[in-house]
Design an enzyme around this catalytic site. Structure first.
Site, PDB file in Angstrom:
ATOM      1  CG  ASP A  67      67.292  46.383  -7.103  1.00 14.45           C
ATOM      2  OD1 ASP A  67      67.014  46.911  -8.196  1.00 14.45           O
ATOM      3  OD2 ASP A  67      68.081  45.443  -7.003  1.00 14.45           O
ATOM      4  CG  ASP A 135      77.523  39.523  -4.144  1.00 13.83           C
ATOM      5  OD1 ASP A 135      76.600  39.414  -4.971  1.00 13.83           O
ATOM      6  OD2 ASP A 135      77.545  40.412  -3.269  1.00 13.83           O
ATOM      7  CG  HIS A 137      73.635  40.807  -5.670  1.00 16.99           C
ATOM      8  ND1 HIS A 137      74.656  41.703  -5.450  1.00 16.99           N
ATOM      9  CD2 HIS A 137      73.159  41.122  -6.905  1.00 16.99           C
ATOM     10  CE1 HIS A 137      74.783  42.504  -6.490  1.00 16.99           C
ATOM     11  NE2 HIS A 137      73.895  42.175  -7.388  1.00 16.99           N
ATOM     12  CD  GLU A 142      75.043  42.603  -1.949  1.00 16.62           C
ATOM     13  OE1 GLU A 142      75.359  41.536  -2.510  1.00 16.62           O
ATOM     14  OE2 GLU A 142      75.443  43.716  -2.342  1.00 16.62           O
TER      15      GLU A 142
HETATM   16  C1  F6R Z   1      69.438  45.238 -10.530  1.00 13.67           C
HETATM   17  C2  F6R Z   1      69.660  44.115  -9.624  1.00 13.67           C
HETATM   18  C3  F6R Z   1      70.967  43.417  -9.518  1.00 13.67           C
HETATM   19  C4  F6R Z   1      71.633  43.150 -10.869  1.00 13.67           C
HETATM   20  C5  F6R Z   1      72.971  42.452 -10.675  1.00 13.67           C
HETATM   21  C6  F6R Z   1      73.687  42.211 -11.986  1.00 13.67           C
HETATM   22  O1  F6R Z   1      68.112  45.725 -10.409  1.00 13.67           O
HETATM   23  O2  F6R Z   1      68.752  43.800  -8.924  1.00 13.67           O
HETATM   24  O3  F6R Z   1      70.764  42.184  -8.866  1.00 13.67           O
HETATM   25  O4  F6R Z   1      70.780  42.367 -11.657  1.00 13.67           O
HETATM   26  O5  F6R Z   1      73.783  43.246  -9.836  1.00 13.67           O
HETATM   27  O6  F6R Z   1      74.026  43.453 -12.538  1.00 13.67           O
HETATM   28  P1  F6R Z   1      74.576  43.548 -14.034  1.00 13.67           P
HETATM   29  O7  F6R Z   1      73.477  43.104 -14.921  1.00 13.67           O
HETATM   30  O8  F6R Z   1      74.878  45.038 -14.216  1.00 13.67           O
HETATM   31  O9  F6R Z   1      75.784  42.695 -14.104  1.00 13.67           O
END
Ligand code: F6R
Length: 242
Positions: A67, A135, A137, A142
């Site tokens: 992403d 959440d 995701h 989301e």
């Molecule tokens: C990042 C992504 C997100 C993160 C998630 C957890 O490319 O796709 O899904 O993996 O938000 O983020 P952290 O590791 O910072 O807690």
């Protein structure tokens, strides 16, 4: 089917992830799906250390990132393009032309979604690295994202923007409101998936992914349908499933 690995601390979590990564990178022409955020940083550090000390080469590796934020330039200090170069790509020998990261700063974002999905369809990802949002995701899919989604534009949940404000001087108004992300169906095509999660704030999302009902309310629960997912956790993140 989940293989759950619980390790004592973040370094050991990263080591478990690296063991799986090393096996994949040893293959001929491996394709990696990569994530940003805090969770994979330890893994990326181990990949760099291994490259430096053992000469493991990434010349034949192809990567696809999950992403990118929409509305900040590629070279913005918080773009995922910058993140990946600072935390991994600049320190290994991967050719720039083998790196794929969706563009979040082009005029026609719908066309960019279609272009990225086309690129993804040309390959099969051997190993997809995932973190998980508080959440539930994965990527930026989301809650509410359909399970059959492909690469698309998504608004970011308030919770996700709060979680990520730490990268924007704790100022939520600076966190982009939208992102481009690989869809849940795009992610599910990977041959093998690892999910890295640490800390008590991930415990509910991890529970939803592993034990909860399979529902778009917890996008990560789609992984219950994949036959090769290793979930690597510390004790805090595992507290509701252990
Ligand atoms: C990042 C992504 C997100 C993160 C998630 C957890 O490319 O796709 O899904 O993996 O938000 O983020 P952290 O590791 O910072 O807690």
């Amino acid at each position: 089917m989940f293989n759950i690995v619980i390790a004592d601390d973040y370094d050991l979590v990263s080591r478990e992830a690296f063991k799986i990564m090393r096996n994949t990178v040893a293959k001929e022409n491996p394709v990696l799906g990569l994530a940003t955020g805090s969770s994979p940083i330890g893994l990326y550090k181990k990949m760099i250390a291994d490259h430096n000390s053992n000469g493991t080469s990434y010349k034949n590796v192809i990567t696809f990132n999950l992403d990118e934020y929409i509305g900040i330039e590629r070279n913005h200090e918080q773009s995922y393009y910058t993140f990946m170069h600072e935390n991994l790509f600049d320190s290994i020998d991967i050719p720039e032309t083998s790196i794929h990261i969706p563009h979040g700063d082009c005029g026609d974002m719908e066309a960019e979604c279609a272009r990225y999905e086309e690129e993804l369809k040309k390959v099969v990802i051997d190993l997809q690295v995932l973190g998980i949002g508080t959440d539930g995701h994965i990527g930026f899919n989301e809650p509410g994202t359909p399970f059959d989604s492909l690469t698309h534009i998504t608004p970011l949940e308030e919770q996700t923007r709060k979680d990520n404000a730490r990268f924007f001087e704790d100022d939520i108004s600076r966190v982009p409101t939208h992102a481009i992300t690989m869809g849940l169906a795009s992610i599910m095509r990977a041959k093998k998936i690892i999910v890295i999660a640490t800390g008590a704030n991930k415990a509910n999302a991890v529970y939803g992914m592993v034990k909860g009902p399979k529902t778009p309310d917890c996008p990560a629960s789609i992984l219950q349908d994949h036959d090769d997912v290793t979930v690597i956790l510390d004790h805090e993140a595992a507290s509701r499933i252990a």
